[in-house]
Write an enzyme that holds these catalytic residues in place. Structure first.
Site, short mmCIF file in Angstrom:
data_model
loop_
_atom_site.label_atom_id
_atom_site.label_comp_id
_atom_site.label_asym_id
_atom_site.label_seq_id
_atom_site.Cartn_x
_atom_site.Cartn_y
_atom_site.Cartn_z
CB CYS A 29 -4.45 3.01 -4.19
SG CYS A 29 -4.12 3.89 -2.67
CB CYS B 244 -2.83 1.23 2.01
SG CYS B 244 -4.14 2.32 1.27
#
Length: 525
Positions: free
Chosen positions: A454, A275
């Site tokens: 994301c 991430c």
């Protein structure tokens, strides 16, 4: 309750009561097997009562009564049939446990522990492992599949950003691993330590071995907290926090809530990390809270990233830069955290200065740290590793180039996609159908396009929904008129805040492939 483990999937114990069943479930057992005939003791519960208690706790139950001192071949056959049909790990009981152990031996269940064999073995019971297992068992009933995973807790890690922002409670992101293992799948509660691909075996931490027809590797990444001197000791104190740990995300929330001004540092290590937007998410949400509280003007906010750009896909940078300017964030590119002193509240960075590197000390009142990340040690030192240390795979099929019976996905594979939960969700069905094809002696039938997502939380209530594939190609899931991923959107916040958690728990981990059906080779446009 004294339990004796016989194999990774079978343990025995003395007489159980219905009150013991919940404890057995909490310990990770998936089924209860009774070997004691009803009426053998005046105070023993009946098999019917025990079966009802097991089913109420979500466990399978089998009744294979056998008379102590008079065990027969028929008893052994019945025991073998029960063990073959029950999901593991199984807890068998009788009056003392001895009869259950003897029956297991007669049934051939106590072969060498390193000889346990499964059609498919999955190393890693996180998001990628459970999603792939669920997709496989939905496609092929009766398959012998095992997940090797030592942890008793399972976490929805994308939610930790929201915990740090005071939006989610930390408990919302945690569930028991035993409750998530798909029905019919055996949970081997252990750590993998090595691979023997030529022998088609996985070695466990205690030297037991598990053999496979097809192996799927997805143990996640190693967060190397010790790579930065002083960090491990400082975490959770003196204003040092990280949303990359379940127990620290609530501390982030407290720090931000209590912050009255001063210097706040946010760091990002060299890639790859899972991430890649998470370091910025923590910063933007903190700034938004300080802005709403009227104290942002008293804050010196700095972003120190080891990279050379704010975000790796240029299309999303303009929207992010709008928030950088709005919040008055000072950007420091090529700045890598290398040491931290919590008590003195000092962080040391190595910063590129032309062809040289200089060390810079920065004082802080709070600092959000993201640790360096790498493949787990047992992956890096294995024959499966690529030069990067991650499991080497073909980027499209996710199959190992040298071992056609091995696949990898999630954060531990070498594919160049972003390491996100959304990527694992898209990869899982691809690996599921390809693994089944390999089990049948066929080549891969599906491909992965590098998709990852994301959701960049730029303020409470708005998100820049970055969706992209290999090479930074934009891959939006929604039409532009509904969600323009390059601009902040309230609908994207609704997606992350309200929709994605149940999609994760009730969709992805259950093998429901909403919007991620595998793309078959030859069918792609």
């Amino acid at each position: 309750m004294a339990i004796k483990q016989l194999t990774p999937t079978l343990s025995v114990t003395a007489q159980l009561t219905p009150a013991d069943i919940a404890q057995a479930a909490a310990m990770g057992f998936r089924a209860i097997l009774c070997n004691r005939p009803d009426g053998e003791g005046a105070d023993q519960p009946t098999a019917g009562e025990m079966g009802a208690a097991a089913r109420a706790a979500g466990l399978d139950f089998a009744y294979v009564p056998a008379v102590a001192g008079a065990l027969t071949d028929a008893d052994a056959i019945a025991m073998r049939a029960a063990l073959d049909s029950l999901p593991g790990p199984v807890l068998a009981y009788c009056r003392s446990g001895a009869r259950a152990e003897t029956l297991a031996e007669m049934a051939g269940a106590l072969v060498r522990q390193d000889a346990a064999h499964y059609d498919v073995v999955i190393v890693g019971g996180g998001s990628a492992g459970i999603a792939t297992a669920a997709s496989i068992v939905k496609r092929r009933r009766g398959i012998r599949l095992a997940i090797i995973e030592p942890s008793e807790a399972h976490y929805y890690q994308p939610g930790w950003t929201m915990v740090g922002a005071g939006v989610f409670d930390s408990g919302f992101t945690r569930r028991e691993e035993a409750r998530l293992i798909p029905r019919g799948v055996t949970w081997i509660k252990a750590s993998a330590s090595a691979f023997l691909p030529d022998e088609k075996q996985v070695v466990l931490h205690d030297d037991r071995r598990v053999s496979y027809g097809v192996l799927i590797v997805c143990p996640g990444v190693k967060l190397d907290w010790n790579a930065i001197p002083g960090l491990s000791e400082a975490l959770g104190n003196d204003g040092v926090t990280s949303n990359y740990r379940y127990d620290l995300a609530p501390y982030t929330n407290r720090l931000v809530k209590q912050f009255k001004g001063g210097r706040a540092l946010f760091t990002q290590p060299p890639m790859p990390i899972k991430c890649a937007g998470a370091p910025q998410k923590a910063m933007y949400l903190s700034c938004h809270r300080w802005e709403k509280a009227g104290m942002l003007g008293n804050c010196d906010v700095q972003f120190h990233t080891a990279g050379a750009v704010l975000f790796g896909v240029p299309a999303y940078v303009p929207a992010l830069m709008d928030y950088v300017r709005r919040y008055g964030i000072n950007l420091n590119f090529g700045s890598k955290l290398v040491e931290i002193d919590g008590p003195s509240k000092t962080a040391i960075f190595e910063q590129a200065d032309g062809d040289s590197v200089r060390r810079v000390a920065e004082r802080f009142d709070m600092i959000h740290v993201v640790p360096p990340q790498m493949a787990p040690d047992f992956i890096r030192h294995s024959p499966l590793a690529a030069a990067s240390g991650f499991v080497e795979v073909d980027e499209a099929t996710l199959r190992h180039p040298r071992y056609p019976d091995i696949y990898a996905l999630g954060d531990a594979c070498s594919a160049s996609n972003a390491k996100t939960m959304a990527a694992a969700r898209k990869q899982a069905p691809v690996v599921a159908v390809n693994a089944l094809a390999a089990l049948d002696g066929q080549p891969p039938v599906a491909i992965y396009d590098g998709y990852g997502s994301c959701p960049l939380t730029v303020e409470a209530g708005k998100i820049v929904l970055a969706e992209f594939g290999y090479g930074g190609k934009l891959m939006p899931s929604f039409p532009n008129w509904l969600i323009d991923g390059t601009r902040p959107s309230r609908l994207s916040w609704l997606l992350k805040d309200t929709i994605l958690p149940p999609v994760y728990w009730n969709g992805m981990l259950k093998g429901r492939e909403w919007m991620v059906k595998p793309c078959l080779i030859g069918a792609q446009s």
